[in-house]
Design an enzyme around this catalytic site. Structure first.
Site, PDB file in Angstrom:
ATOM      1  N   HIS A  42      67.830  36.381  19.040  1.00 30.11           N
ATOM      2  CA  HIS A  42      66.675  35.478  18.967  1.00 30.11           C
ATOM      3  C   HIS A  42      66.373  34.945  20.362  1.00 30.11           C
ATOM      4  O   HIS A  42      67.258  34.446  21.052  1.00 30.11           O
ATOM      5  CB  HIS A  42      66.953  34.326  18.001  1.00 30.11           C
ATOM      6  CG  HIS A  42      66.867  34.723  16.562  1.00 30.11           C
ATOM      7  ND1 HIS A  42      67.626  34.137  15.570  1.00 30.11           N
ATOM      8  CD2 HIS A  42      66.088  35.664  15.944  1.00 30.11           C
ATOM      9  CE1 HIS A  42      67.326  34.699  14.405  1.00 30.11           C
ATOM     10  NE2 HIS A  42      66.403  35.619  14.603  1.00 30.11           N
TER      11      HIS A  42
ATOM     12  N   GLU B 230      67.384  31.474  21.765  1.00 26.22           N
ATOM     13  CA  GLU B 230      68.820  31.181  21.638  1.00 26.22           C
ATOM     14  C   GLU B 230      69.571  31.812  22.812  1.00 26.22           C
ATOM     15  O   GLU B 230      70.723  32.217  22.724  1.00 26.22           O
ATOM     16  CB  GLU B 230      69.315  31.677  20.274  1.00 26.22           C
ATOM     17  CG  GLU B 230      68.542  30.991  19.131  1.00 26.22           C
ATOM     18  CD  GLU B 230      68.819  31.529  17.740  1.00 26.22           C
ATOM     19  OE1 GLU B 230      69.790  32.297  17.576  1.00 26.22           O
ATOM     20  OE2 GLU B 230      68.061  31.177  16.808  1.00 26.22           O
TER      21      GLU B 230
ATOM     22  N   HIS C 239      74.329  33.011  17.729  1.00 25.66           N
ATOM     23  CA  HIS C 239      73.046  32.338  17.590  1.00 25.66           C
ATOM     24  C   HIS C 239      73.227  30.879  18.019  1.00 25.66           C
ATOM     25  O   HIS C 239      74.346  30.435  18.305  1.00 25.66           O
ATOM     26  CB  HIS C 239      72.585  32.370  16.125  1.00 25.66           C
ATOM     27  CG  HIS C 239      72.198  33.716  15.615  1.00 25.66           C
ATOM     28  ND1 HIS C 239      70.914  34.054  15.340  1.00 25.66           N
ATOM     29  CD2 HIS C 239      72.957  34.813  15.332  1.00 25.66           C
ATOM     30  CE1 HIS C 239      70.857  35.303  14.893  1.00 25.66           C
ATOM     31  NE2 HIS C 239      72.090  35.799  14.882  1.00 25.66           N
TER      32      HIS C 239
ATOM     33  N   GLU D 231      76.697  29.924  14.788  1.00 26.65           N
ATOM     34  CA  GLU D 231      75.583  29.069  15.225  1.00 26.65           C
ATOM     35  C   GLU D 231      76.140  28.023  16.189  1.00 26.65           C
ATOM     36  O   GLU D 231      76.681  26.997  15.773  1.00 26.65           O
ATOM     37  CB  GLU D 231      74.912  28.406  14.017  1.00 26.65           C
ATOM     38  CG  GLU D 231      74.264  29.394  13.054  1.00 26.65           C
ATOM     39  CD  GLU D 231      72.897  29.887  13.513  1.00 26.65           C
ATOM     40  OE1 GLU D 231      72.456  29.481  14.603  1.00 26.65           O
ATOM     41  OE2 GLU D 231      72.281  30.676  12.776  1.00 26.65           O
TER      42      GLU D 231
END
Length: 309
Positions: free
Chosen positions: A66, A69, A218, A279
């Site tokens: 992404h 990110e 991420h 994350e």
């Protein structure tokens, strides 16, 4: 450059060019690194894998699927440098012998999976240029998403982490219902699975290997997602608990609206082996580089243990 000078800059986001430059510098300094191009982005940016180690136990870590990110690229690049440094000094990294890991494992790191999108979000595409206006035309249809900071997709406006053949149709239904039924800064699944060259690159790369485990990096939330559907790969929960303990991140099931068509979902489905979405950090993407030190320190244990667990 003195031998002990750091190559990886952890204060600034990576540009595509600086990544190429740093990979060359790392290879020049640590000749045992194996770097290969596994594919190209829509805009013909090289997507590379860096291999550390010669052992039979293969694992893969990826970052920046992404665009906003991108701090995750710095994390994996810093890990490459720190591991290499520990190896040449015959030292430990996170209380484990770098040499032992090098000889028993092969860590494949894909530090920048979405080079085109990262160039946009980090401000390396000139405003008003043809490419910039291409992105802006897509973004203008989604005015509630800040531009360019809210951009997660690739050049085509496809969310690369919704491109994998693991409940892709379900992902399509969910995202279309949310209004992401055409190219968008995020959450558009594409016109089919694996239509985008970046997703296809890491898919084909994975098929060529025998990865025991993968980590997909991420941001944000300080959480580790480990489940896909009803699959329960052997040791996956136990490994997840170890990762949670060394990082302080919560181990969690993926929220239903994000539980399909991701890289880790497909890996679990394809191989019935452990796959994790990490994350990292807390806040609004893109996270400030001032969070780097905390993110790196929180994740070093995961990166080391992932290769030997």
């Amino acid at each position: 450059m003195g031998n002990n000078e750091q190559i990886v800059n952890t204060k600034e986001p990576y540009t595509y060019e600086r990544l190429q430059d740093d990979l060359k510098k790392l290879k020049d300094k640590y000749s045992f690194l194996q770097i290969e191009t596994i594919g190209e982005s829509v805009q013909k940016g090289a997507i590379q894998s860096v291999r550390i180690g010669t052992g039979q136990n293969e694992v893969m870590y990826s970052a920046s699927i992404h665009a906003n990110e991108y701090i995750t690229t710095n994390v994996l690049m810093k890990f490459i440098e720190d591991f290499c440094d520990a190896y040449v000094r015959d030292d430990d990294i996170f209380e484990h012998s770098a040499k032992m890991i090098f000889n028993t494992s092969s860590i494949y790191i894909v530090p920048l999976l979405n080079p085109d999108g990262v160039e946009l979000v980090t401000g390396n595409i000139r405003e008003g240029s043809q490419d910039y206006m291409h992105y802006k035309r897509i973004a203008d249809q989604f005015p509630s998403i800040p531009f360019p900071s809210g951009w997660k997709a690739n050049f085509n406006g496809v969310d690369l982490n919704l491109q994998f053949p693991a409940s892709w149709t379900e992902a399509r239904e969910i995202k279309f219902a949310q209004g992401f039924n055409r190219p968008a800064p995020r959450d558009f699944v594409g016109f089919g699975p694996l239509t985008e060259p970046e997703a296809l690159a890491i898919y084909n790369f994975t098929l060529k290997h025998n990865f025991r485990l993968i980590l997909a990096y991420h941001t944000q939330g300080e959480v580790i997602f480990w489940r896909y559907a009803n699959y329960l790969p052997q040791d996956s929960e136990e490994i997840g608990k170890i990762f949670s303990k060394v990082s302080g991140y919560a181990l969690s099931a993926t929220p239903p609206e994000s539980a399909n068509a991701g890289l880790k979902d497909w890996f679990i489905k394809q191989y019935n082996r452990p796959g994790y979405t990490i994350e990292a950090g807390l806040g609004t993407n893109p996270l400030p580089m001032s969070q780097f030190d905390k993110i790196y320190n929180d994740n070093l244990g995961i990166l080391v243990l992932g290769s030997i667990i």
